[in-house]
Design a protein around this motif. Structure first.
Motif, PDB file in Angstrom:
ATOM      1  N   CYS A  72       0.827  -1.210   0.000  1.00 31.32           N
ATOM      2  CA  CYS A  72       0.000   0.000   0.000  1.00 31.32           C
ATOM      3  C   CYS A  72       0.860   1.258   0.000  1.00 31.32           C
ATOM      4  O   CYS A  72       2.034   1.234   0.394  1.00 31.32           O
ATOM      5  CB  CYS A  72      -0.916   0.007   1.226  1.00 31.32           C
ATOM      6  N   GLY A  73       0.264   2.364  -0.434  1.00 30.74           N
ATOM      7  CA  GLY A  73       0.930   3.645  -0.332  1.00 30.74           C
ATOM      8  C   GLY A  73       1.017   4.094   1.116  1.00 30.74           C
ATOM      9  O   GLY A  73       0.176   3.719   1.946  1.00 30.74           O
ATOM     10  N   LYS A  74       2.025   4.888   1.419  1.00 33.58           N
ATOM     11  CA  LYS A  74       2.234   5.332   2.802  1.00 33.58           C
ATOM     12  C   LYS A  74       2.589   6.810   2.836  1.00 33.58           C
ATOM     13  O   LYS A  74       3.136   7.357   1.870  1.00 33.58           O
ATOM     14  CB  LYS A  74       3.334   4.512   3.478  1.00 33.58           C
ATOM     15  N   ALA A  75       2.275   7.430   3.961  1.00 30.85           N
ATOM     16  CA  ALA A  75       2.629   8.836   4.179  1.00 30.85           C
ATOM     17  C   ALA A  75       2.978   9.026   5.644  1.00 30.85           C
ATOM     18  O   ALA A  75       2.369   8.399   6.519  1.00 30.85           O
ATOM     19  CB  ALA A  75       1.482   9.754   3.790  1.00 30.85           C
ATOM     20  N   ASP A  76       3.974   9.881   5.896  1.00 28.98           N
ATOM     21  CA  ASP A  76       4.327  10.253   7.263  1.00 28.98           C
ATOM     22  C   ASP A  76       4.696  11.729   7.255  1.00 28.98           C
ATOM     23  O   ASP A  76       5.776  12.116   6.819  1.00 28.98           O
ATOM     24  CB  ASP A  76       5.491   9.409   7.783  1.00 28.98           C
ATOM     25  N   TYR A  77       3.747  12.569   7.713  1.00 31.98           N
ATOM     26  CA  TYR A  77       3.952  14.006   7.754  1.00 31.98           C
ATOM     27  C   TYR A  77       4.217  14.515   9.173  1.00 31.98           C
ATOM     28  O   TYR A  77       4.165  15.719   9.422  1.00 31.98           O
ATOM     29  CB  TYR A  77       2.736  14.725   7.187  1.00 31.98           C
ATOM     30  N   GLY A  78       4.449  13.581  10.096  1.00 28.72           N
ATOM     31  CA  GLY A  78       4.601  13.981  11.487  1.00 28.72           C
ATOM     32  C   GLY A  78       3.246  14.057  12.166  1.00 28.72           C
ATOM     33  O   GLY A  78       2.928  13.253  13.044  1.00 28.72           O
ATOM     34  N   TYR A 101      -2.521   3.897   2.391  1.00 25.89           N
ATOM     35  CA  TYR A 101      -3.522   4.064   1.349  1.00 25.89           C
ATOM     36  C   TYR A 101      -3.640   2.790   0.514  1.00 25.89           C
ATOM     37  O   TYR A 101      -2.666   2.359  -0.108  1.00 25.89           O
ATOM     38  CB  TYR A 101      -3.144   5.221   0.419  1.00 25.89           C
ATOM     39  N   THR A 102      -4.822   2.203   0.466  1.00 26.16           N
ATOM     40  CA  THR A 102      -5.045   1.030  -0.372  1.00 26.16           C
ATOM     41  C   THR A 102      -5.051   1.412  -1.844  1.00 26.16           C
ATOM     42  O   THR A 102      -4.510   0.693  -2.688  1.00 26.16           O
ATOM     43  CB  THR A 102      -6.372   0.359   0.004  1.00 26.16           C
ATOM     44  N   PHE A 103      -5.671   2.570  -2.155  1.00 29.76           N
ATOM     45  CA  PHE A 103      -5.790   3.047  -3.531  1.00 29.76           C
ATOM     46  C   PHE A 103      -5.102   4.406  -3.669  1.00 29.76           C
ATOM     47  O   PHE A 103      -4.717   5.021  -2.671  1.00 29.76           O
ATOM     48  CB  PHE A 103      -7.272   3.154  -3.926  1.00 29.76           C
ATOM     49  N   SER A 104      -4.962   4.863  -4.905  1.00 30.64           N
ATOM     50  CA  SER A 104      -4.324   6.160  -5.156  1.00 30.64           C
ATOM     51  C   SER A 104      -4.995   7.247  -4.312  1.00 30.64           C
ATOM     52  O   SER A 104      -6.218   7.380  -4.302  1.00 30.64           O
ATOM     53  CB  SER A 104      -4.427   6.510  -6.639  1.00 30.64           C
ATOM     54  N   PHE A 105      -4.143   8.031  -3.633  1.00 26.67           N
ATOM     55  CA  PHE A 105      -4.671   9.068  -2.750  1.00 26.67           C
ATOM     56  C   PHE A 105      -3.539  10.035  -2.438  1.00 26.67           C
ATOM     57  O   PHE A 105      -2.420   9.628  -2.136  1.00 26.67           O
ATOM     58  CB  PHE A 105      -5.197   8.453  -1.452  1.00 26.67           C
ATOM     59  N   GLY A 106      -3.854  11.346  -2.490  1.00 26.08           N
ATOM     60  CA  GLY A 106      -2.838  12.344  -2.174  1.00 26.08           C
ATOM     61  C   GLY A 106      -1.636  12.213  -3.088  1.00 26.08           C
ATOM     62  O   GLY A 106      -1.768  12.143  -4.308  1.00 26.08           O
ATOM     63  N   HIS A 107      -0.441  12.142  -2.496  1.00 30.07           N
ATOM     64  CA  HIS A 107       0.796  12.048  -3.274  1.00 30.07           C
ATOM     65  C   HIS A 107       0.983  10.664  -3.879  1.00 30.07           C
ATOM     66  O   HIS A 107       1.799  10.480  -4.781  1.00 30.07           O
ATOM     67  CB  HIS A 107       1.999  12.368  -2.381  1.00 30.07           C
ATOM     68  N   TYR A 108       0.248   9.664  -3.360  1.00 32.96           N
ATOM     69  CA  TYR A 108       0.430   8.281  -3.825  1.00 32.96           C
ATOM     70  C   TYR A 108      -0.473   8.038  -5.031  1.00 32.96           C
ATOM     71  O   TYR A 108      -1.697   8.163  -4.930  1.00 32.96           O
ATOM     72  CB  TYR A 108       0.086   7.299  -2.700  1.00 32.96           C
ATOM     73  N   ARG A 136     -13.851   4.090  -3.627  1.00 31.66           N
ATOM     74  CA  ARG A 136     -12.848   5.014  -4.139  1.00 31.66           C
ATOM     75  C   ARG A 136     -11.610   5.092  -3.243  1.00 31.66           C
ATOM     76  O   ARG A 136     -10.492   5.266  -3.727  1.00 31.66           O
ATOM     77  CB  ARG A 136     -13.457   6.421  -4.264  1.00 31.66           C
ATOM     78  N   VAL A 137     -11.823   5.030  -1.936  1.00 31.44           N
ATOM     79  CA  VAL A 137     -10.753   5.255  -0.966  1.00 31.44           C
ATOM     80  C   VAL A 137     -10.917   4.265   0.175  1.00 31.44           C
ATOM     81  O   VAL A 137     -12.029   4.014   0.641  1.00 31.44           O
ATOM     82  CB  VAL A 137     -10.803   6.705  -0.422  1.00 31.44           C
ATOM     83  N   LEU A 138      -9.788   3.696   0.615  1.00 32.17           N
ATOM     84  CA  LEU A 138      -9.748   2.892   1.835  1.00 32.17           C
ATOM     85  C   LEU A 138      -8.419   3.199   2.512  1.00 32.17           C
ATOM     86  O   LEU A 138      -7.375   2.697   2.118  1.00 32.17           O
ATOM     87  CB  LEU A 138      -9.890   1.401   1.519  1.00 32.17           C
ATOM     88  N   ASN A 139      -8.477   4.071   3.509  1.00 35.42           N
ATOM     89  CA  ASN A 139      -7.276   4.544   4.200  1.00 35.42           C
ATOM     90  C   ASN A 139      -7.333   4.164   5.669  1.00 35.42           C
ATOM     91  O   ASN A 139      -8.409   4.154   6.279  1.00 35.42           O
ATOM     92  CB  ASN A 139      -7.170   6.074   4.148  1.00 35.42           C
ATOM     93  N   GLN A 140      -6.162   3.879   6.236  1.00 37.75           N
ATOM     94  CA  GLN A 140      -6.033   3.874   7.690  1.00 37.75           C
ATOM     95  C   GLN A 140      -5.105   5.009   8.049  1.00 37.75           C
ATOM     96  O   GLN A 140      -3.984   5.091   7.534  1.00 37.75           O
ATOM     97  CB  GLN A 140      -5.485   2.550   8.228  1.00 37.75           C
ATOM     98  N   GLU A 141      -5.563   5.919   8.919  1.00 37.52           N
ATOM     99  CA  GLU A 141      -4.825   7.139   9.209  1.00 37.52           C
ATOM    100  C   GLU A 141      -4.756   7.378  10.713  1.00 37.52           C
ATOM    101  O   GLU A 141      -5.704   7.083  11.447  1.00 37.52           O
ATOM    102  CB  GLU A 141      -5.481   8.332   8.502  1.00 37.52           C
TER     103      GLU A 141
END
Length: 233
Positions: A10-16, A22-29, A41-46
């Motif tokens: 999956c896509g990942k993000a760490d902004y502090g 991110y399971t699917f395309s989202f944001g920068h991924y 459309r979206v399945l995120n764990q945040e």
């Protein structure tokens, strides 16, 4: 057919202030092959840091389901409406054109952890702007459905979302409404059995695309919490 989508893929993000998967395309991924699945459309764990917020933004016409795992959130829109949801609750926002929405971690000490799903909404359908549900402790709970059956949240789409909580060795069988579904492990390990195959287990954070299966049985290899998203359209 069952095709795994592991947490590592999956896509990942760490902004502090925000950590996300991110399971699917989202944001920068962005992956042109993973723009969603059917109407999902979206399945995120945040995870939002203490006191962190998502600033106001507008959305396409989607239903946004937030499943609060830890902490407490407040959701506000540009018309001044606001609602809070805490761990053990699910909140459904029926987004509207022209309105902006924001999300806030109410705690200054504790992180906010949640699953978030976006589902395409049928253009001609209108539902209450906000719906909230208390999660049960049973092995299976219908969280959301097109008609609100069994006290579930009502979607503007032909989708059925089940929360599953099983002890090790327990199993549940489902008859699916159509050719597609998605399975997401929140924590624990599960394997799926169909008429034609038995897949190795999905563990915490893993998911799987399910295609062309009329029936599926989920077997908990450890204590399990998961979502089964039935996506016939």
């Amino acid at each position: 057919m069952i095709t795994p989508r592991t947490a590592k893929q999956c896509g990942k993000a760490d902004y502090g202030w925000l950590q996300a998967r991110y399971t699917f395309s989202f944001g920068h991924y962005f992956d042109p092959k993973l723009l969603g699945y059917a109407s999902l459309r979206v399945l995120n764990q945040e995870v939002l840091a203490p006191g962190a917020s998502f600033q106001p933004r507008t959305y396409p016409k989607v239903d946004i389901l937030n499943l609060i795992l830890e902490g407490e959130a407040e959701y506000r829109d540009s018309e001044g409406n606001h609602v809070q949801a805490k761990a053990g609750e699910a909140l459904l926002l029926s987004t509207q054109p022209g309105l902006s929405y924001s999300e806030h971690n109410l705690s200054k000490e504790q992180s906010l952890t949640r699953m978030q799903l976006w589902l395409d909404a049928c253009p001609e359908r209108e539902n209450p702007l906000v719906q909230k549900l208390t999660l049960s402790d049973g092995p299976q709970q219908l969280l959301a459905s097109p008609d609100g059956r069994n006290d579930s949240l009502q979607l503007r789409q032909q989708v059925w979302i089940h929360q599953i909580e099983l002890e090790k060795g327990q199993q549940l069988s489902f008859q699916l409404h159509g050719p597609r579904a998605y399975l997401q492990s929140i924590h624990g390990t599960v394997h799926a059995v169909t008429a034609t195959e038995e897949k190795e287990g999905l563990t915490c954070g893993d998911g799987a695309f399910i295609r062309d299966e009329a029936n599926i049985t989920l077997v908990a290899d450890t204590p399990l919490r998961a979502l089964l998203i039935d996506l016939p359209v």
